[in-house]
Design a protein around this motif. Structure first.
Motif, PDB file in Angstrom:
ATOM      1  N   UNK A  31     -15.728 -13.167  -6.023  1.00  0.00           N
ATOM      2  CA  UNK A  31     -15.523 -11.873  -5.377  1.00  0.00           C
ATOM      3  C   UNK A  31     -15.160 -12.060  -3.909  1.00  0.00           C
ATOM      4  N   UNK A  32     -15.806 -13.008  -3.242  1.00  0.00           N
ATOM      5  CA  UNK A  32     -15.518 -13.258  -1.826  1.00  0.00           C
ATOM      6  C   UNK A  32     -14.135 -13.876  -1.654  1.00  0.00           C
ATOM      7  N   UNK A  33     -13.788 -14.802  -2.537  1.00  0.00           N
ATOM      8  CA  UNK A  33     -12.502 -15.494  -2.426  1.00  0.00           C
ATOM      9  C   UNK A  33     -11.334 -14.578  -2.723  1.00  0.00           C
ATOM     10  N   UNK A  34     -11.575 -13.489  -3.464  1.00  0.00           N
ATOM     11  CA  UNK A  34     -10.488 -12.581  -3.835  1.00  0.00           C
ATOM     12  C   UNK A  34     -10.022 -11.721  -2.667  1.00  0.00           C
ATOM     13  N   UNK A  35     -10.823 -11.666  -1.581  1.00  0.00           N
ATOM     14  CA  UNK A  35     -10.417 -10.876  -0.425  1.00  0.00           C
ATOM     15  C   UNK A  35      -9.288 -11.570   0.321  1.00  0.00           C
ATOM     16  N   UNK A  36      -8.467 -10.789   0.990  1.00  0.00           N
ATOM     17  CA  UNK A  36      -7.291 -11.344   1.663  1.00  0.00           C
ATOM     18  C   UNK A  36      -7.637 -12.026   2.979  1.00  0.00           C
ATOM     19  N   UNK A  82     -17.004  -7.429  -9.790  1.00  0.00           N
ATOM     20  CA  UNK A  82     -15.992  -8.481  -9.829  1.00  0.00           C
ATOM     21  C   UNK A  82     -15.490  -8.714 -11.254  1.00  0.00           C
ATOM     22  N   UNK A  83     -16.413  -8.712 -12.222  1.00  0.00           N
ATOM     23  CA  UNK A  83     -16.002  -8.889 -13.614  1.00  0.00           C
ATOM     24  C   UNK A  83     -15.137  -7.722 -14.077  1.00  0.00           C
ATOM     25  N   UNK A  84     -15.464  -6.519 -13.604  1.00  0.00           N
ATOM     26  CA  UNK A  84     -14.679  -5.345 -13.972  1.00  0.00           C
ATOM     27  C   UNK A  84     -13.265  -5.455 -13.410  1.00  0.00           C
ATOM     28  N   UNK A  85     -13.147  -5.913 -12.167  1.00  0.00           N
ATOM     29  CA  UNK A  85     -11.832  -6.091 -11.553  1.00  0.00           C
ATOM     30  C   UNK A  85     -11.023  -7.127 -12.328  1.00  0.00           C
ATOM     31  N   UNK A  86     -11.669  -8.241 -12.694  1.00  0.00           N
ATOM     32  CA  UNK A  86     -10.973  -9.277 -13.457  1.00  0.00           C
ATOM     33  C   UNK A  86     -10.511  -8.747 -14.806  1.00  0.00           C
ATOM     34  N   UNK A  87     -11.364  -7.922 -15.436  1.00  0.00           N
ATOM     35  CA  UNK A  87     -11.002  -7.346 -16.726  1.00  0.00           C
ATOM     36  C   UNK A  87      -9.797  -6.420 -16.591  1.00  0.00           C
ATOM     37  N   UNK A  88      -9.790  -5.580 -15.549  1.00  0.00           N
ATOM     38  CA  UNK A  88      -8.664  -4.674 -15.336  1.00  0.00           C
ATOM     39  C   UNK A  88      -7.387  -5.446 -15.021  1.00  0.00           C
ATOM     40  N   UNK A  89      -7.531  -6.520 -14.266  1.00  0.00           N
ATOM     41  CA  UNK A  89      -6.370  -7.355 -13.951  1.00  0.00           C
ATOM     42  C   UNK A  89      -5.791  -7.971 -15.222  1.00  0.00           C
ATOM     43  N   UNK A  90      -6.687  -8.399 -16.119  1.00  0.00           N
ATOM     44  CA  UNK A  90      -6.226  -8.959 -17.386  1.00  0.00           C
ATOM     45  C   UNK A  90      -5.536  -7.892 -18.232  1.00  0.00           C
TER      46      UNK A  90
END
Length: 437
Positions: A80-85, A112-120
């Motif tokens: 989650x931290x690494x995903x920030x710009x 974070x898992x929800x964001x990854x799921x939506x990205x997928x």
């Protein structure tokens, strides 16, 4: 602050969660309140009987006090931290945060898992919209039927008095077209619905092959024999008895992939390979030397091994000379488009441009996580050159997850359509996502 120095913080958080006063907890484990206060502020290390007694009163396992949040939770927080710009401070204190505020840590990890799921989901829909012939046919059917209904309705609305015979004919056409539109729309919704698991749902041949391999975990114990004839019999049985392979094209693709699996299994027998892995680890070059086989065979074989044999999860991608993905085995954290149009920065494609030259890169996928991957790739001539023909190259890439990416890791994407990195020389089309997604 290390995980083993946060035992006191976890004891305090658990005590407060249970509504216990510090003096009451100290009395139940037969120590002074002042000593417990030092423990809770991480100024005294504890273990042995005192740790067991505290865990008993707090109704948790001792390991929950000493180890705190699980590795998976900490890894998700780092993602989650690494995903920030922009760089995020205090990453070295993620253990302390998870230990002191386990509830908030779970909230952030879930987000974070929800964001990854939506990205997928975005990636999957992007692939379907671009490549899926069934989706294109369904959309064409819906649009054609809607146009027919619109045309018939216009005639009925704009024309004056119609003879009864013609009016009835138009009404009949309108009824039939509306029924066809309803059925087509329902079929399209069912096709897009990821939750639909009915037996009647069918995908393109490549999807059927993917499902077939996923159901087997990409490992087939029946084919782990040095006898080629026995392998062929077992192979045909697997295909005939599979419920995932419906289309003839899917069976053909699966048969070819399984025959490659058989050849690799004969070249690198499972028992002998396990011994070499124990000695050299998952070093493709060392394994190739030990068995006197080429690197493509080693990479394909390692990618098909169960995690308990290899010692970790592994992903695998095979493409042809055009860059189209022929076969892939997914691995957590590394997005693999179901069809072509992958990131041209993958080592897989570098290997295509450098025939038969081994490529090793540490990569991290842009905008996804802090998890790094060791990627080993090489291309080989599937059809050798002759005086009247050019060689036909394929390439293979083995993907091995690492705990974290180093500063030297190369940033890659999954596909240009869902890559948030704007300033990329390899970009071939605009992204659906914004920078920093």
């Amino acid at each position: 602050m290390g995980r083993d120095t946060l035992t006191g913080s976890r004891i305090r958080e658990r005590r407060l969660m249970l509504g216990l006063r510090q003096a009451e907890l100290a009395r139940q484990v037969d120590i002074s309140a002042s000593y417990l206060n030092l423990i809770e502020h991480n100024r005294r290390r504890i273990g042995g009987k005192l740790l067991v007694d505290l865990a008993r009163v707090l109704a948790v396992e001792p390991s929950m006090l000493t180890e705190g949040a699980e590795v998976a939770l900490l890894s998700t927080l780092r993602e989650a931290a690494a995903a920030l710009s922009r760089p995020v401070a205090e990453l070295d204190r993620v253990d302390e945060f998870a230990g002191r505020f386990p509830g908030w840590a779970e909230v952030l990890a879930h987000a974070q898992k929800r964001i990854s799921s939506l990205e997928q989901t975005v990636q999957t829909l992007s692939d379907r919209l671009t490549h899926d012939p069934h989706l294109a046919a369904s959309l064409h059917e819906v649009l054609s039927t809607a146009a027919a209904i619109r045309s018939t309705a216009s005639i009925l609305a704009e024309t004056g008095e119609l003879e009864a015979e013609w009016r009835d004919r138009f009404h009949k056409n309108l009824n039939e077209d509306s029924q066809r539109l309803a059925e087509s729309s329902r079929a399209l919704v069912n096709f897009l619905d990821e939750g639909n698991t009915s037996a009647d749902r069918r995908g393109v041949p490549q999807e059927e092959v993917e499902r077939f391999f996923l159901e087997a975990g990409h490992h087939f114990a029946e084919l782990e024999t040095p006898d080629a004839a026995a392998q062929e019999i077992a192979l045909q049985t697997l295909i005939e008895e599979s419920g995932a392979l419906v289309a003839d094209a899917a069976r053909t693709i699966a048969r070819e992939a399984l025959r490659q699996y058989c050849a690799d299994a004969r070249a690198l027998p499972l028992a002998a390979l396990s011994d070499v892995l124990s000695e050299h680890g998952s070093n493709p070059s060392a394994i190739a030397r030990a068995f006197a086989v080429d690197l493509p065979t080693v990479l394909r074989r390692l990618g098909a091994l169960p995690p308990e044999v290899l010692g970790q999860e592994a992903g695998l991608v095979v493409c042809d000379g055009s860059g189209s993905i022929l076969f892939h085995k997914p691995v957590a954290g590394f997005a693999l488009p179901r069809f072509g149009a992958s990131c041209p920065l993958w080592p897989l494609y570098t290997a295509l441009s450098r025939p038969q030259q081994p490529i090793h890169r540490e990569v991290v996928q842009q905008g996804r996580s802090s998890v790094g991957f060791d990627c080993y790739a090489v291309s080989w001539p599937r059809l050798s050159a002759d005086f009247d023909r050019d060689p036909l190259y394929h390439a293979v890439m083995l993907i091995l997850p690492k705990r974290e990416a180093s500063d030297a890791a190369q940033s890659v994407g999954a596909s240009c359509r869902i890559c948030p990195l704007a300033a990329c020389a390899a970009r071939r089309e605009p992204s659906l996502l914004k920078e920093g997604f």
